[in-house]
Design an enzyme around this catalytic site. Sequence first.
Site, short mmCIF file in Angstrom:
data_model
loop_
_atom_site.label_atom_id
_atom_site.label_comp_id
_atom_site.label_asym_id
_atom_site.label_seq_id
_atom_site.Cartn_x
_atom_site.Cartn_y
_atom_site.Cartn_z
N GLU A 128 0.78 -1.37 0.03
CA GLU A 128 -0.08 -0.11 -0.17
C GLU A 128 0.75 1.29 -0.21
O GLU A 128 0.61 2.19 0.75
CB GLU A 128 -0.92 -0.11 1.28
CG GLU A 128 -2.02 -1.35 1.41
CD GLU A 128 -2.87 -1.17 2.31
OE1 GLU A 128 -2.55 -0.44 3.42
OE2 GLU A 128 -3.89 -1.55 2.25
N GLU A 275 -6.03 -8.34 0.46
CA GLU A 275 -6.64 -8.39 1.74
C GLU A 275 -8.15 -8.15 1.87
O GLU A 275 -8.52 -7.10 1.31
CB GLU A 275 -6.01 -7.13 2.70
CG GLU A 275 -4.29 -7.52 2.76
CD GLU A 275 -3.57 -6.23 3.37
OE1 GLU A 275 -4.35 -5.88 4.29
OE2 GLU A 275 -2.40 -6.19 3.21
#
Length: 490
Positions: A128, A275
């Site tokens: 990220e 995720e």
Amino acid sequence: MASFTIVTILSLLSLSLVSASNTSRTGSGLDGIGVNWGMMMSHPINPNLVIQMLKSNGIKKVKLFDADPWTLSSLGRTQIETMVAIPNNQLASIAANYKHAKNWVKHNVSKYYFDHGVDIRYVAVGNEPFLTSYNGLFIDSTFPALRNIQRALNELNLGTKIKATVPLNADVYTSPIDNPVPSAGHFRNDIRTLMHQIVHYLNFTNAPFIVNIYPYLSLYQNPDFPLDFAFFEGTKKPIHDKNLTYTNVFDANFDTLVWSLKKAGVPDLKIIVGEVGWPTDGDLNANIKNARRFYDGFLRKMASKTGTPKRPGRMEAYLFGLIDENLKSVLPGNFERHWGIFTYDGKPKFPMDLSGKGHDKYLVGAKGVEYLPAKWCVLSQKGEERYGELLSTTNYACATADCTKLGYGASCNGMSLGGNASYAFNMYFQMNDQDVRACDFQGLAKITEKNASQGNCHFPIQIISGGVRNKWGIFRGVFLVGFIVLGLMC
């Protein structure tokens, strides 16, 4: 109830999924499901025991957050598909010097692929890295690092087998406030040109786009978010977009990415959900009931292979996460340490059917985990008489130990100040391997062999660590939780 928008939804989501398939072993996992295996805990379970737990549940895909030798060695010759990762703090070095990329691949990929038989499928370049909270810190290094890693894989003739990619938060794309539907989605203005370059490169190398999606965060950060829209049973207020209807935020979020890719010129780029999950403690909506509801709906959805309205068909996803991690930063919230579908000692938290058929059964837990002696550290009678000192000593304990279950809405919230102190003392005591010096607190505490648990609040006994890699003292820098939790307790 106040209205909500896709923009609000997208800005509040992020993070991961996991599970796997193996009908020949004890468990039977879904094809396309894997798990995120993080290691930010003070007392990690021996990886060999974790591997056996994965096999017993039919989980054949794991996503790691580093390339830890201990973990990778344990994955050798298990036929478990593995994604290794490069931490964000290494991106600049790998981007700036191709030799660094070659060395990283040599020591963390080819070594385990060839010498240990680890079935490595992907290299995650960062995690990220374009989060808005990073203020652009990794924007200049991520894409060059991605290219260098794929080049190094290609030179070792691994490029067709192992793909480099970048797991990204769902905040890299959004819909405008005045048209909050998936079809209006675009990559974020500040990184749109860069994202177009990256997705075209991924398309060229035949690598997937990995996105982390978290419906739970919509509830956590927006009190007006409709609860039923976070799950999969339908909603009273669906979103209508052209000829498509959205009854849950996961589909709406995913299809906003699909539209963003289409507008970038790569409409068929493969997407993997890196995720996705639901925490079980640390906040009002982070509980076993909601987690079970979420996973039951999500796994049924995966088993049905219906996909999303804009992209129907089979999906791939990694559940987040495998085991609770008591050293994770709690800056996003106290729930961060409770994403695991297994507890810190490898016990399943609630019934979960990885086949997606909805059977009411528990997963197989870790076998062979050893515990410290049955001892607890609690407030002494003398401590009860020195009531005025409890807040400062509890604060001290929670500055290093995990007190996130004491926060508002959490499983241990609502105890007396003395109960909070006992919980904090015990967590500190266990964190320090039950060292007698860790149960003093200026004479306010004592060691007892009587189970100190109170009501629904479990006072744990720590396990004997599988290794010393994550000894708690190394991570003092992330221990902000005590001060955050205490504010919630009072």
